[in-house]
Design a protein around this motif. Structure first.
Motif, PDB file in Angstrom:
ATOM      1  N   GLU A 209       0.812  -1.116  -0.125  1.00  0.00           N
ATOM      2  CA  GLU A 209       0.124   0.098   0.077  1.00  0.00           C
ATOM      3  C   GLU A 209       0.482   1.505  -0.016  1.00  0.00           C
ATOM      4  O   GLU A 209       1.923   1.747   0.722  1.00  0.00           O
ATOM      5  CB  GLU A 209      -1.010   0.181   1.001  1.00  0.00           C
ATOM      6  N   GLY A 210       0.600   2.644  -0.980  1.00  0.00           N
ATOM      7  CA  GLY A 210       0.803   3.536  -0.752  1.00  0.00           C
ATOM      8  C   GLY A 210       2.568   3.765  -1.326  1.00  0.00           C
ATOM      9  O   GLY A 210       3.127   4.988  -1.545  1.00  0.00           O
ATOM     10  N   ARG A 211       3.021   2.634  -2.036  1.00  0.00           N
ATOM     11  CA  ARG A 211       4.979   2.367  -2.023  1.00  0.00           C
ATOM     12  C   ARG A 211       5.154   2.921  -3.436  1.00  0.00           C
ATOM     13  O   ARG A 211       5.758   3.375  -3.973  1.00  0.00           O
ATOM     14  CB  ARG A 211       4.770   0.276  -1.842  1.00  0.00           C
ATOM     15  N   TYR A 212       3.612   2.583  -4.327  1.00  0.00           N
ATOM     16  CA  TYR A 212       4.379   2.954  -5.854  1.00  0.00           C
ATOM     17  C   TYR A 212       3.313   3.708  -6.359  1.00  0.00           C
ATOM     18  O   TYR A 212       2.996   4.400  -7.623  1.00  0.00           O
ATOM     19  CB  TYR A 212       4.182   1.489  -6.491  1.00  0.00           C
ATOM     20  N   GLY A 213       2.358   4.967  -5.053  1.00  0.00           N
ATOM     21  CA  GLY A 213       1.717   5.543  -5.829  1.00  0.00           C
ATOM     22  C   GLY A 213       0.396   4.999  -6.249  1.00  0.00           C
ATOM     23  O   GLY A 213      -0.191   4.023  -6.313  1.00  0.00           O
ATOM     24  N   ARG A 214      -0.457   6.109  -7.103  1.00  0.00           N
ATOM     25  CA  ARG A 214      -2.401   5.618  -7.200  1.00  0.00           C
ATOM     26  C   ARG A 214      -2.061   4.243  -8.241  1.00  0.00           C
ATOM     27  O   ARG A 214      -1.412   4.790  -9.244  1.00  0.00           O
ATOM     28  CB  ARG A 214      -3.203   6.513  -6.501  1.00  0.00           C
ATOM     29  N   SER A 215      -2.762   3.538  -8.663  1.00  0.00           N
ATOM     30  CA  SER A 215      -3.158   2.689  -9.509  1.00  0.00           C
ATOM     31  C   SER A 215      -3.920   3.659 -10.809  1.00  0.00           C
ATOM     32  O   SER A 215      -4.599   4.902 -10.252  1.00  0.00           O
ATOM     33  CB  SER A 215      -3.963   1.780  -8.848  1.00  0.00           C
ATOM     34  N   SER A 216      -4.117   2.863 -12.263  1.00  0.00           N
ATOM     35  CA  SER A 216      -4.920   4.029 -13.028  1.00  0.00           C
ATOM     36  C   SER A 216      -5.712   4.228 -12.323  1.00  0.00           C
ATOM     37  O   SER A 216      -7.147   4.659 -13.000  1.00  0.00           O
ATOM     38  CB  SER A 216      -4.434   3.733 -14.351  1.00  0.00           C
ATOM     39  N   ASP A 217      -6.725   2.802 -11.768  1.00  0.00           N
ATOM     40  CA  ASP A 217      -8.103   2.579 -11.366  1.00  0.00           C
ATOM     41  C   ASP A 217      -8.832   4.206 -10.728  1.00  0.00           C
ATOM     42  O   ASP A 217      -9.485   4.454 -10.825  1.00  0.00           O
ATOM     43  CB  ASP A 217      -8.235   1.548 -11.039  1.00  0.00           C
ATOM     44  N   GLU A 218      -7.762   4.108  -9.480  1.00  0.00           N
ATOM     45  CA  GLU A 218      -7.996   4.953  -8.716  1.00  0.00           C
ATOM     46  C   GLU A 218      -7.630   6.602  -8.885  1.00  0.00           C
ATOM     47  O   GLU A 218      -8.226   6.874  -8.829  1.00  0.00           O
ATOM     48  CB  GLU A 218      -7.007   5.129  -7.675  1.00  0.00           C
ATOM     49  N   ARG A 219      -6.936   6.714  -9.808  1.00  0.00           N
ATOM     50  CA  ARG A 219      -6.922   7.610 -11.284  1.00  0.00           C
ATOM     51  C   ARG A 219      -7.879   7.825 -12.266  1.00  0.00           C
ATOM     52  O   ARG A 219      -8.343   9.201 -12.141  1.00  0.00           O
ATOM     53  CB  ARG A 219      -5.685   7.767 -12.024  1.00  0.00           C
ATOM     54  N   ALA A 220      -8.507   6.952 -12.799  1.00  0.00           N
ATOM     55  CA  ALA A 220      -9.425   7.136 -13.682  1.00  0.00           C
ATOM     56  C   ALA A 220     -11.100   6.841 -12.600  1.00  0.00           C
ATOM     57  O   ALA A 220     -11.693   8.556 -13.183  1.00  0.00           O
ATOM     58  CB  ALA A 220      -9.688   5.762 -14.352  1.00  0.00           C
ATOM     59  N   ASP A 221     -11.104   6.756 -11.314  1.00  0.00           N
ATOM     60  CA  ASP A 221     -12.023   6.692 -10.235  1.00  0.00           C
ATOM     61  C   ASP A 221     -12.276   8.319  -9.825  1.00  0.00           C
ATOM     62  O   ASP A 221     -13.408   9.206  -9.768  1.00  0.00           O
ATOM     63  CB  ASP A 221     -12.166   6.367  -9.290  1.00  0.00           C
ATOM     64  N   HIS A 222     -11.013   8.980  -9.606  1.00  0.00           N
ATOM     65  CA  HIS A 222     -10.898  10.890  -9.346  1.00  0.00           C
ATOM     66  C   HIS A 222     -11.740  11.194  -9.972  1.00  0.00           C
ATOM     67  O   HIS A 222     -12.250  12.225 -10.231  1.00  0.00           O
ATOM     68  CB  HIS A 222      -9.809  10.593  -8.926  1.00  0.00           C
ATOM     69  N   ARG A 223     -10.876  10.853 -11.127  1.00  0.00           N
ATOM     70  CA  ARG A 223     -11.527  11.788 -12.669  1.00  0.00           C
ATOM     71  C   ARG A 223     -12.893  12.238 -12.596  1.00  0.00           C
ATOM     72  O   ARG A 223     -13.711  12.682 -13.266  1.00  0.00           O
ATOM     73  CB  ARG A 223     -10.020  11.817 -13.693  1.00  0.00           C
ATOM     74  N   LEU A 224     -13.589  10.549 -12.644  1.00  0.00           N
ATOM     75  CA  LEU A 224     -15.162  10.248 -12.892  1.00  0.00           C
ATOM     76  C   LEU A 224     -15.139  11.115 -11.979  1.00  0.00           C
ATOM     77  O   LEU A 224     -16.365  11.933 -11.898  1.00  0.00           O
ATOM     78  CB  LEU A 224     -15.207   9.665 -12.611  1.00  0.00           C
ATOM     79  N   LYS A 225     -15.224  11.326 -11.034  1.00  0.00           N
ATOM     80  CA  LYS A 225     -15.663  12.149  -8.976  1.00  0.00           C
ATOM     81  C   LYS A 225     -15.858  13.091  -9.626  1.00  0.00           C
ATOM     82  O   LYS A 225     -16.574  14.573  -9.432  1.00  0.00           O
ATOM     83  CB  LYS A 225     -14.918  11.685  -8.016  1.00  0.00           C
ATOM     84  N   VAL A 226     -14.626  13.826  -9.933  1.00  0.00           N
ATOM     85  CA  VAL A 226     -14.981  15.278 -10.192  1.00  0.00           C
ATOM     86  C   VAL A 226     -15.448  15.950 -11.282  1.00  0.00           C
ATOM     87  O   VAL A 226     -16.333  17.438 -10.978  1.00  0.00           O
ATOM     88  CB  VAL A 226     -12.486  15.420 -10.567  1.00  0.00           C
ATOM     89  N   ALA A 227     -15.380  15.281 -12.793  1.00  0.00           N
ATOM     90  CA  ALA A 227     -16.479  15.116 -13.490  1.00  0.00           C
ATOM     91  C   ALA A 227     -18.078  15.409 -13.379  1.00  0.00           C
ATOM     92  O   ALA A 227     -18.765  16.315 -13.669  1.00  0.00           O
ATOM     93  CB  ALA A 227     -16.351  14.430 -14.710  1.00  0.00           C
ATOM     94  N   GLY A 228     -18.311  13.641 -12.667  1.00  0.00           N
ATOM     95  CA  GLY A 228     -19.927  14.492 -11.712  1.00  0.00           C
ATOM     96  C   GLY A 228     -19.998  15.699 -11.207  1.00  0.00           C
ATOM     97  O   GLY A 228     -21.114  16.330 -11.029  1.00  0.00           O
ATOM     98  N   ALA A 229     -19.369  16.290 -10.353  1.00  0.00           N
ATOM     99  CA  ALA A 229     -18.974  16.929  -9.329  1.00  0.00           C
ATOM    100  C   ALA A 229     -19.637  18.311 -10.002  1.00  0.00           C
ATOM    101  O   ALA A 229     -20.123  19.227 -10.655  1.00  0.00           O
ATOM    102  CB  ALA A 229     -18.103  17.266  -8.129  1.00  0.00           C
ATOM    103  N   VAL A 230     -18.725  18.355 -11.087  1.00  0.00           N
ATOM    104  CA  VAL A 230     -18.886  19.777 -11.594  1.00  0.00           C
ATOM    105  C   VAL A 230     -19.798  19.866 -13.455  1.00  0.00           C
ATOM    106  O   VAL A 230     -20.524  20.691 -12.944  1.00  0.00           O
ATOM    107  CB  VAL A 230     -17.468  20.024 -13.794  1.00  0.00           C
ATOM    108  N   LEU A 231     -20.719  18.223 -13.223  1.00  0.00           N
ATOM    109  CA  LEU A 231     -22.027  18.504 -14.115  1.00  0.00           C
ATOM    110  C   LEU A 231     -22.748  18.617 -13.566  1.00  0.00           C
ATOM    111  O   LEU A 231     -23.607  19.607 -13.857  1.00  0.00           O
ATOM    112  CB  LEU A 231     -21.846  17.540 -15.115  1.00  0.00           C
ATOM    113  N   GLY A 232     -22.544  18.120 -11.794  1.00  0.00           N
ATOM    114  CA  GLY A 232     -23.893  18.656 -11.049  1.00  0.00           C
ATOM    115  C   GLY A 232     -23.628  19.656 -11.037  1.00  0.00           C
ATOM    116  O   GLY A 232     -25.460  20.649 -10.197  1.00  0.00           O
ATOM    117  N   ALA A 233     -22.547  20.564 -10.479  1.00  0.00           N
ATOM    118  CA  ALA A 233     -23.059  22.007 -10.259  1.00  0.00           C
ATOM    119  C   ALA A 233     -23.478  22.526 -11.243  1.00  0.00           C
ATOM    120  O   ALA A 233     -24.440  23.175 -11.194  1.00  0.00           O
ATOM    121  CB  ALA A 233     -21.260  22.806  -9.203  1.00  0.00           C
ATOM    122  N   LEU A 234     -23.417  22.536 -12.999  1.00  0.00           N
ATOM    123  CA  LEU A 234     -23.648  22.812 -14.029  1.00  0.00           C
ATOM    124  C   LEU A 234     -25.407  22.322 -14.419  1.00  0.00           C
ATOM    125  O   LEU A 234     -26.193  23.719 -14.001  1.00  0.00           O
ATOM    126  CB  LEU A 234     -22.946  22.648 -15.183  1.00  0.00           C
TER     127      LEU A 234
END
Length: 132
Positions: free
Chosen positions: A10-35
């Motif tokens: 855990e935490g040794r090699y940074g975040r996995s690509s799945d975690e990065r994709a999940d974070h981007r989807l959450k940010v995109a969803g929050a922006v679209l929800g606010a709009l």
């Protein structure tokens, strides 16, 4: 014999690509929800703020070729506009429709109007009031 774990520490090699994709989807969803929320608020404000005239059918009296409609209109002092009233026969067919204009500085207008009909009307329905 022990089985070697194929899981990375855990935490040794940074975040996995799945975690990065999940974070981007959450940010995109929050922006679209606010709009979407801002768009709904914009339309709601303009619907409420632009409604300068409202009306209500208090009573009506149906005759053979007309309907007497007691109409109460509330509006801003400087607003002018019209209210649309229709009448239907017993079978549901529309037998009369007319626009009645309201002007002046009074904020409450209580008036009896005559709606001409093609045959005996059984209803008087206010379809809406609109600024002009």
């Amino acid at each position: 014999m022990s089985t070697a774990s194929t899981r990375l520490p855990e935490g040794r090699y940074g975040r996995s690509s799945d975690e990065r994709a999940d974070h981007r989807l959450k940010v995109a969803g929050a922006v679209l929800g606010a709009l979407l929320l801002a768009l709904i608020g914009y339309f709601a404000y303009h619907y409420v703020a632009e409604s300068k005239i409202s009306g209500e059918v208090i009573a009506f009296d149906a005759g053979a070729d007309s309907v007497q409609v007691h109409l109460e209109v509330r509006k801003d002092a400087d607003a002018t506009g019209y209210c649309t009233i229709r009448s239907q026969a017993a079978d549901g067919a529309e037998v009369g429709r007319a626009d009645f204009r309201f002007t002046g500085h009074a904020t409450r207008i209580d008036k009896v109007v005559t709606l001409r009909t093609t045959s005996r009307g059984t209803t008087a329905e206010l379809l809406g009031c609109h600024p002009s």
